[in-house]
Design an enzyme around this catalytic site. Structure first.
Site, PDB file in Angstrom:
ATOM      1  N   SER A  91       0.663  53.572  31.111  1.00  0.00           N
ATOM      2  CA  SER A  91       1.999  54.297  31.184  1.00  0.00           C
ATOM      3  C   SER A  91       3.155  53.002  30.951  1.00  0.00           C
ATOM      4  CB  SER A  91       1.471  54.183  33.366  1.00  0.00           C
ATOM      5  OG  SER A  91       1.428  52.607  33.639  1.00  0.00           O
ATOM      6  N   ILE A  92       2.778  51.833  30.800  1.00  0.00           N
ATOM      7  CA  ILE A  92       3.921  51.555  30.030  1.00  0.00           C
ATOM      8  C   ILE A  92       4.124  51.908  28.912  1.00  0.00           C
ATOM      9  CG2 ILE A  92       5.028  49.009  29.239  1.00  0.00           C
ATOM     10  CD1 ILE A  92       2.832  47.901  30.824  1.00  0.00           C
ATOM     11  N   ARG A  97      -0.226  41.823  24.810  1.00  0.00           N
ATOM     12  CA  ARG A  97      -0.765  40.148  25.469  1.00  0.00           C
ATOM     13  C   ARG A  97      -0.269  39.455  24.118  1.00  0.00           C
ATOM     14  NH1 ARG A  97       0.123  40.801  29.816  1.00  0.00           N
ATOM     15  NH2 ARG A  97      -1.534  40.760  31.638  1.00  0.00           N
ATOM     16  N   HIS A 103       7.228  34.985  29.528  1.00  0.00           N
ATOM     17  CA  HIS A 103       6.311  36.381  30.226  1.00  0.00           C
ATOM     18  C   HIS A 103       6.789  37.065  31.733  1.00  0.00           C
ATOM     19  CE1 HIS A 103       1.578  37.090  30.211  1.00  0.00           C
ATOM     20  NE2 HIS A 103       2.478  38.296  30.986  1.00  0.00           N
ATOM     21  N   SER A 110      -2.702  55.265  20.025  1.00  0.00           N
ATOM     22  CA  SER A 110      -3.258  55.406  21.226  1.00  0.00           C
ATOM     23  C   SER A 110      -5.105  55.078  20.323  1.00  0.00           C
ATOM     24  CB  SER A 110      -3.365  56.121  21.988  1.00  0.00           C
ATOM     25  OG  SER A 110      -2.131  55.278  23.463  1.00  0.00           O
ATOM     26  N   GLU A 130      -0.390  30.463  25.994  1.00  0.00           N
ATOM     27  CA  GLU A 130       0.725  30.533  26.795  1.00  0.00           C
ATOM     28  C   GLU A 130       0.556  29.236  28.217  1.00  0.00           C
ATOM     29  OE1 GLU A 130       1.806  34.261  28.854  1.00  0.00           O
ATOM     30  OE2 GLU A 130       2.417  35.698  27.488  1.00  0.00           O
TER      31      GLU A 130
HETATM   32  O1  LIG Z   1       1.908  40.499  32.057  1.00  0.00           O
HETATM   33  C1  LIG Z   1       1.766  41.221  33.578  1.00  0.00           C
HETATM   34  C2  LIG Z   1       0.641  41.963  33.690  1.00  0.00           C
HETATM   35  O2  LIG Z   1       0.088  42.721  32.988  1.00  0.00           O
HETATM   36  O3  LIG Z   1       1.122  42.626  34.248  1.00  0.00           O
END
Ligand SMILES: O=CC(=O)O
Length: 307
Positions: free
Chosen positions: A163-164, A241, A288, A183, A270
């Site tokens: 979706s992102i 990530r 982040h 993908s 992080e």
């Molecule tokens: O890092 C942020 C998320 O996974 O929504």
């Protein structure tokens, strides 16, 4: 307070602190995020009884909810994370124990996609670098800021068309970019060309935007070979990530000019950020924060109501 349900909070502090006062009549929050002690010592120091804790509130990229954490918290029934990514939670152990996990799903996809596009424009047009140049300029001679490059018309490879990734693609189409993707599988109703190999995708793209989830299969999916294929003019943006990218190789490629630039919202360890990146003007850094917006607290409340 013993009668209130106990919720262990690993973060995120920026959001949590706004809501604690409103909810503290309903839950007893144990603020592990405010302590530097390991969990066992934190509980011991405050005299908290681990078996009374029923839920965990946490955030992506923060303290991981490991088998060890879950073994200490033998009565936990629910984990609420404000993130879409669930890689910080041991889902196998949750399944085995019947612990429910609630996350943000696709709620922040548009917000994160905006950030990805912002980082890409910034890395290509050097906006942050230009800002530093203007503020720090000591001479009054003519501008001598290095040239950037145009986003419009570029070939952009999206790694992870969930979706992102899809929201990123939609936005970049409006800039006149051509979209390609990799993908797990080719998507039946998507017209963007699919590459089963990330190296080939990189070799055919001017920019890569990394949007996939972190799993054992995707760890270091962006390795030296992919970065070299992206090439000296290529730009990489990571809003997924940190561990999706071999960070040591990325830093080396940026320093040696093997790739053109990067926009990074996430890092491998992080909150540690490799210091070598600080002096590089072809890199844009963000803590982040792609999903951390003023609207996040509202959504957190909805998640917390499940506790
Ligand atoms: O890092 C942020 C998320 O996974 O929504």
């Amino acid at each position: 307070m013993a009668h209130l349900p106990q919720v262990l909070v690993f973060g995120p502090p920026t959001i949590f602190t706004q809501f604690e006062p409103q909810y503290s009549h309903k839950y007893h929050f144990l603020n592990a995020w405010a302590s530097s002690l390991p969990l066992d010592q934190f509980l011991h120091t405050h005299n908290y009884e681990p078996s009374s804790i029923q839920a965990i509130l946490c955030a992506g990229g923060g303290t991981p909810v490991t088998v060890h954490v879950l073994s200490v918290l033998s009565s936990v029934k629910l984990i609420v994370t404000t993130s879409a990514g669930l890689d910080h939670i041991d889902l196998l152990e949750c399944r085995r124990r019947g612990i429910q996990v609630a996350g943000a799903g696709s709620l922040f996809s548009e917000e994160v996609a905006e950030m990805a596009v912002g980082l890409l424009i910034d890395a290509m047009r050097k906006i942050s670098a230009a800002d530093r140049y203007v503020r720090q300029r000591v001479h009054s001679g003519p501008w001598d800021f290095p040239l950037g490059s145009k986003l419009g018309g570029k070939r952009v490879g999206i790694v992870g068309l969930g979706s992102i990734g899809f929201e990123v693609a939609k936005r970049l189409e409006a800039f006149g970019c051509s979209i390609f993707y990799n993908s797990r599988k080719e998507k039946p109703f998507i017209s963007y060309p699919f590459y089963s190999s990330v190296v080939e995708l990189a070799a055919n793209s001017n920019a890569l935007v990394i949007c996939c989830a972190l799993t054992e299969q995707t760890r270091h999916i962006i390795n030296k070979e992919v970065l070299l294929a992206l090439g000296k003019e290529g730009v990489m943006v990571n809003i997924g990530r940190g561990a999706l990218v071999d960070e040591k190789e990325l830093v080396r490629c940026l320093i040696e000019g093997e790739i053109g630039g990067a926009g990074l919202d996430v890092f491998e360890n992080e909150p540690h950020v490799p210091e070598e990146l600080f002096g590089l003007d072809n890199v844009v850094l963000s803590p982040h924060a792609a999903a951390l917006l003023k609207s996040l607290p509202l959504i957190c409340v909805t998640l917390w109501q499940g506790i």
